[in-house]
Design a protein around this motif. Structure first.
Motif, PDB file in Angstrom:
ATOM      1  N   ILE A  13     -56.143  11.803   8.232  1.00  0.00           N
ATOM      2  CA  ILE A  13     -56.973  11.416   9.372  1.00  0.00           C
ATOM      3  C   ILE A  13     -58.412  11.900   9.181  1.00  0.00           C
ATOM      4  O   ILE A  13     -59.208  11.890  10.107  1.00  0.00           O
TER       5      ILE A  13
ATOM      6  N   SER B  12     -54.358   0.896  17.732  1.00  0.00           N
ATOM      7  CA  SER B  12     -54.919   1.620  18.874  1.00  0.00           C
ATOM      8  C   SER B  12     -56.046   0.862  19.559  1.00  0.00           C
ATOM      9  O   SER B  12     -56.536   1.285  20.591  1.00  0.00           O
TER      10      SER B  12
ATOM     11  N   ALA C 206     -58.957   0.522  18.093  1.00  0.00           N
ATOM     12  CA  ALA C 206     -60.152   0.900  17.339  1.00  0.00           C
ATOM     13  C   ALA C 206     -60.206   0.167  15.996  1.00  0.00           C
ATOM     14  O   ALA C 206     -61.249  -0.343  15.592  1.00  0.00           O
ATOM     15  N   GLU C 207     -59.059   0.098  15.314  1.00  0.00           N
ATOM     16  CA  GLU C 207     -59.011  -0.643  14.056  1.00  0.00           C
ATOM     17  C   GLU C 207     -59.394  -2.100  14.316  1.00  0.00           C
ATOM     18  O   GLU C 207     -60.160  -2.699  13.563  1.00  0.00           O
ATOM     19  N   GLU C 208     -58.847  -2.627  15.409  1.00  0.00           N
ATOM     20  CA  GLU C 208     -59.129  -4.016  15.763  1.00  0.00           C
ATOM     21  C   GLU C 208     -60.616  -4.184  16.057  1.00  0.00           C
ATOM     22  O   GLU C 208     -61.244  -5.166  15.653  1.00  0.00           O
TER      23      GLU C 208
ATOM     24  N   ASP D 130     -63.147  -2.489  14.861  1.00  0.00           N
ATOM     25  CA  ASP D 130     -63.982  -2.463  13.666  1.00  0.00           C
ATOM     26  C   ASP D 130     -63.701  -3.626  12.727  1.00  0.00           C
ATOM     27  O   ASP D 130     -64.498  -3.904  11.827  1.00  0.00           O
TER      28      ASP D 130
ATOM     29  N   TRP E 252     -59.261   6.455   9.496  1.00  0.00           N
ATOM     30  CA  TRP E 252     -58.682   6.736  10.810  1.00  0.00           C
ATOM     31  C   TRP E 252     -59.727   6.575  11.882  1.00  0.00           C
ATOM     32  O   TRP E 252     -60.132   7.539  12.418  1.00  0.00           O
ATOM     33  N   PRO E 253     -60.116   5.371  12.257  1.00  0.00           N
ATOM     34  CA  PRO E 253     -59.834   4.114  11.550  1.00  0.00           C
ATOM     35  C   PRO E 253     -60.810   3.976  10.384  1.00  0.00           C
ATOM     36  O   PRO E 253     -61.802   4.692  10.325  1.00  0.00           O
TER      37      PRO E 253
ATOM     38  N   PRO F  84     -66.107   0.157   8.913  1.00  0.00           N
ATOM     39  CA  PRO F  84     -66.207  -1.265   8.547  1.00  0.00           C
ATOM     40  C   PRO F  84     -66.596  -1.462   7.079  1.00  0.00           C
ATOM     41  O   PRO F  84     -66.134  -2.401   6.428  1.00  0.00           O
TER      42      PRO F  84
END
Lengths: 280, 497
Positions: free
Chosen positions: A75, A143, A145-147, A149, A240-241, A244
């Protein structure tokens, strides 16, 4: 507001898309630290300072002085970097960390101090996807956040479209999946069905610690240990995440659109405070 | 609060703890009666959950009295079968009671729509399987959407009952994102707990991590250094700025107003990068920990933060001015997806969705804790309850967060940012509320005799607000769903935990 105002505003803003990859990559935030380098040879016999501070249990010391740090579970809190008395674990400042094989993310053995970066797809797939890649995103316990970015890559600063990469609404229109989240059991069926609906040949990209290994949820009975527990994965993008820039690097690397080892960055890796060229 | 009977509920401040034994106890039906009476008097249901014991499951009720800046807690005796549903009198309790039934098999008798919330019982079963509310009729048709959606977004299932274009009813079935966060907290805090709190909802990391940290600190009977409280407040507003700006852009995109959409996509990133300047992570992960913060801001960093904030605010100002100027945007925002103030109050909506109905609900103002006891900002309220109002409240909050940061960045107190935390006190209950950008983040924890978590309850604002979205769609054209959905922009994983 008149139409002419829109044009004027647009003209005033000018071109906002970053120069990368033709120009240098933007620097990561100075406190980000980038990828890790694990020099197992420096490890002190019998020391487990890093293992003790690693909350996600990404580090093991499998006997005989060896060390194995799993970047796919990391992380990036850098507690191990601070805890190591021998300086065996260091931050490289490098945004590049995507790998084709899961085991390439496990660092520490001789010759495997840093991530073995992803190789491009074979010629046949490169011919198919190299200039036009359509991806369907599936969040399976992600979560948000990944989505977020991944969405950022579509904004004007990054403009993923200029590489011919596009996120599409239907798996039937897609060449592959981008999966986030540990693969929650409640999403297993939907994930499997979405994967089956993508025509062959297809690729799967796992984005973020959760999607690679289960991340901070590894071991929870409600989730799998990442996307690969449900479908075969062709590219692992740690973070984590992931920043980009790390995601973009992974995608371009997979398509063979980055010249290998183009280290046109400052040798320090990451700029000191105030020298960064932030991008959105 | 002169009318509140302190023998029926124990009163406490936000981020305060009390002994479990001090929480007043009564029978199940009596708890429902008392809670219903206080809700009718203007109380607000923050949490309603079960605590399993060998003899049965106790229900714990946590209420907020916003006008009195007070929280109230009560509990039932251990129950094994059922009790008369609170939902019959207060619709806002309906998901809480379904959850209680799903988790502990305590049946709220008379609940009008008792079905699982997340369907956590059968592995491999899609949560949306089962019965949906149906409208019958010749022209009526049903539209099923999800769990996998068209964009890059989390999964959930929407079931519309339509007559032509008009939506008669929308039922929202979630649970796909369930990761077992609450379950894993039992016996904690564990080494990974603080990190897991940052991904309860990954775009609300600071608010959830702060609520958790304050809760643990309250249970330890300590308070973190003032500088850490200041830094948390700064990070909380940065998080709000990034998400509100992103939402304004997304709303513009949904009505095909591309100038603001394109600009806000970038400005949102500028705000995320300010959080990354603070702690290295664009979403604020790794910053807030029980006992304080893991990073501090040196003067040069504060100066750079201030400069970059100023230019991002100026850009946000420009991009939103285009939006408010455009008649086409107003035409698409106004009178779309309206939730009336009375409905919002009844459902217990929180955050911008409630404030856009004219309700003054903002934890920073009504239940200030941490740095907000010392520095406050006006509550952004707008009447109307439509998409326009929800967009407008976001913009007001962007401005106020920007002003707050402009004042506060240079006003940080001296001192350390982290202190070692003593162990948690045994058999204590504590409540922490934080106003995240989506609304009230509520964490409640109960410790056992060894000072470990015996029960940990998280209520994400989305848990209150999803029903608001369903209601907003009534009588709307189904083609307006995207813009209505975006105007709430709720969390799936925060609901599913």
């Amino acid at each position: 507001m008149f139409v002419i105002d829109t044009f004027l505003h647009r003209l005033k803003r000018g071109r906002e898309t970053m120069a990368y990859p033709k120009g240098p990559a933007p620097a990561l935030p100075d406190r980000h630290g980038g990828s890790l380098r694990v020099d197992g040879a420096k490890c002190v016999e019998g020391c487990d300072a890093c293992v003790a501070v690693c909350a996600p249990q990404a580090i093991v010391r499998p006997g005989a002085g060896g060390i194995a740090l799993d970047l796919g579970r990391c992380i990036f809190c850098a507690e191990c970097v601070q805890a190591c008395p021998a300086g065996a674990i260091t931050q490289t400042g490098d945004h590049r960390m995507a790998a084709r094989r899961r085991e390439d993310l496990v660092l520490g053995a001789p010759g495997q101090e840093e991530v073995r970066l992803a190789a491009a797809l074979d010629d046949k797939l490169r011919r198919l996807f190299g200039r036009s890649l359509r991806l369907r995103q599936v969040s399976a316990g992600g979560s948000g956040a990944e989505e977020a970015d991944l969405n950022v890559l579509g904004t004007i600063g990054w403009d993923l479209g200029r590489f011919g990469i596009q996120f599409v609404a239907s798996p039937r229109h897609a060449d592959g999946l981008v999966i986030t989240g540990p693969a929650s059991r409640n999403m297993e069926l939907a994930l499997r069905k979405t994967w089956e609906a993508v025509p062959e040949p297809k690729i799967v990209i796992a984005v973020g610690a959760e999607a690679i290994s289960g991340g901070v949820f590894a071991g929870h009975p409600q989730v799998h240990a990442g996307a690969a527990s449900v479908v075969p994965v062709d590219l692992f993008i740690p973070g984590w995440p992931p920043h980009p820039l790390t995601i973009l690097d992974g995608l371009l690397r997979l398509l063979g659109r980055l010249e290998e080892d183009r280290r046109d960055r400052d040798p320090q890796g990451h700029g000191a405070l105030g020298q960064e060229r932030p991008v959105n | 609060m002169s009318t509140l009977n302190a023998t029926e509920f124990a009163l406490l401040d936000n981020v305060a703890g009390l002994d479990w034994a001090e929480v007043p106890e009564c029978t199940g039906p009596e708890l429902v009666r008392r809670t219903a009476a206080e809700l009718a008097r203007g109380g607000r249901l923050c949490a309603w959950f079960g605590v399993p014991e060998p003899a049965g499951t106790r229900i714990v009720a946590v209420l907020a009295f916003d006008a009195d800046n007070t929280l109230a807690v009560a509990r039932s005796v251990p129950l094994n079968v059922g009790y008369p549903a609170l939902t019959l009198e207060h619709a806002g309790a309906h998901l809480f009671e379904r959850e209680l039934w799903e988790q502990h098999a305590i049946r709220p008798e008379g609940h009008p729509w008792l079905k699982p919330v997340r369907r956590t019982d059968e592995a491999g079963t899609a949560p949306s399987m089962g019965e949906f509310f149906r409208v019958e009729g010749r022209e009526v048709h049903e539209v099923a959407v999800g769990p996998v959606h068209a964009g890059i977004i989390e999964p959930g299932h929407f079931r519309f009952q339509c007559a032509g274009e008009e939506v008669l009813h929308l039922e929202i079935a979630l649970g796909y994102q369930h990761r077992g966060i609450e379950e894993a907290l039992t016996g904690g805090p564990h080494p990974l707990t603080a990190s897991q709190m940052e991904v309860v909802a990954g775009d609300v990391s600071i608010a959830h991590a702060t609520a958790h940290a304050m809760l643990v600190e309250a249970l330890a009977g300590s308070e973190p250094p003032l500088r850490a409280q200041w830094l948390r407040a700064v990070a909380l507003e940065l998080e709000r700025l990034a998400n509100h700006t992103g939402d304004l852009g997304a709303l513009a995109n949904d009505v095909a107003f591309l100038p603001t959409s394109a600009a806000c996509g970038k400005i949102r990133g500028d705000f995320l990068n300010l959080t990354a300047l603070v702690c290295g992570n664009r979403f604020g992960r790794g910053l807030v920990r029980p006992g304080g913060c893991r990073h501090d801001l040196e003067p040069a960093r504060i100066a750079q933060l201030g400069d970059r904030l100023k230019s991002a605010m100026a850009e946000a100002e420009r991009a939103s001015a285009w939006l408010w100027d455009a008649a086409t945007v107003r035409a698409r925002f106004e009178d779309v997806g309206t939730v009336h103030a009375a409905q919002a109050a009844e459902l217990g909506l929180v955050g911008p969705a409630a404030r856009a109905c004219g309700l003054v609900r903002d934890v920073r103002y009504t239940h200030p804790a941490g740095w907000h006891r010392l520095a406050q900002m006006p509550v952004a309220v707008w009447p109307g309850g439509d998409v326009f109002a929800r967009a407008r409240v976001r913009w007001l909050e962007v401005q106020r967060s920007g002003e707050f940061l402009g004042e506060q960045l240079s006003a940080g107190p001296e001192g350390p940012v982290r202190e070692k935390l003593p162990g948690l006190l045994p058999d204590r209950l504590a409540v922490a509320l934080v106003e995240g950008w989506r609304g009230e983040v509520c964490h409640v924890a109960l410790t056992d005799s060894a000072g470990r978590f015996r029960r940990y309850k998280i209520v994400d604002p989305s848990f209150h607000n999803w029903t608001g979205l369903a209601l907003a769609l009534r009588g709307q054209a189904i083609s307006d769903f995207p813009v209505c959905n975006k105007s709430f922009n709720l969390s799936y994983c925060g609901f599913d935990l």
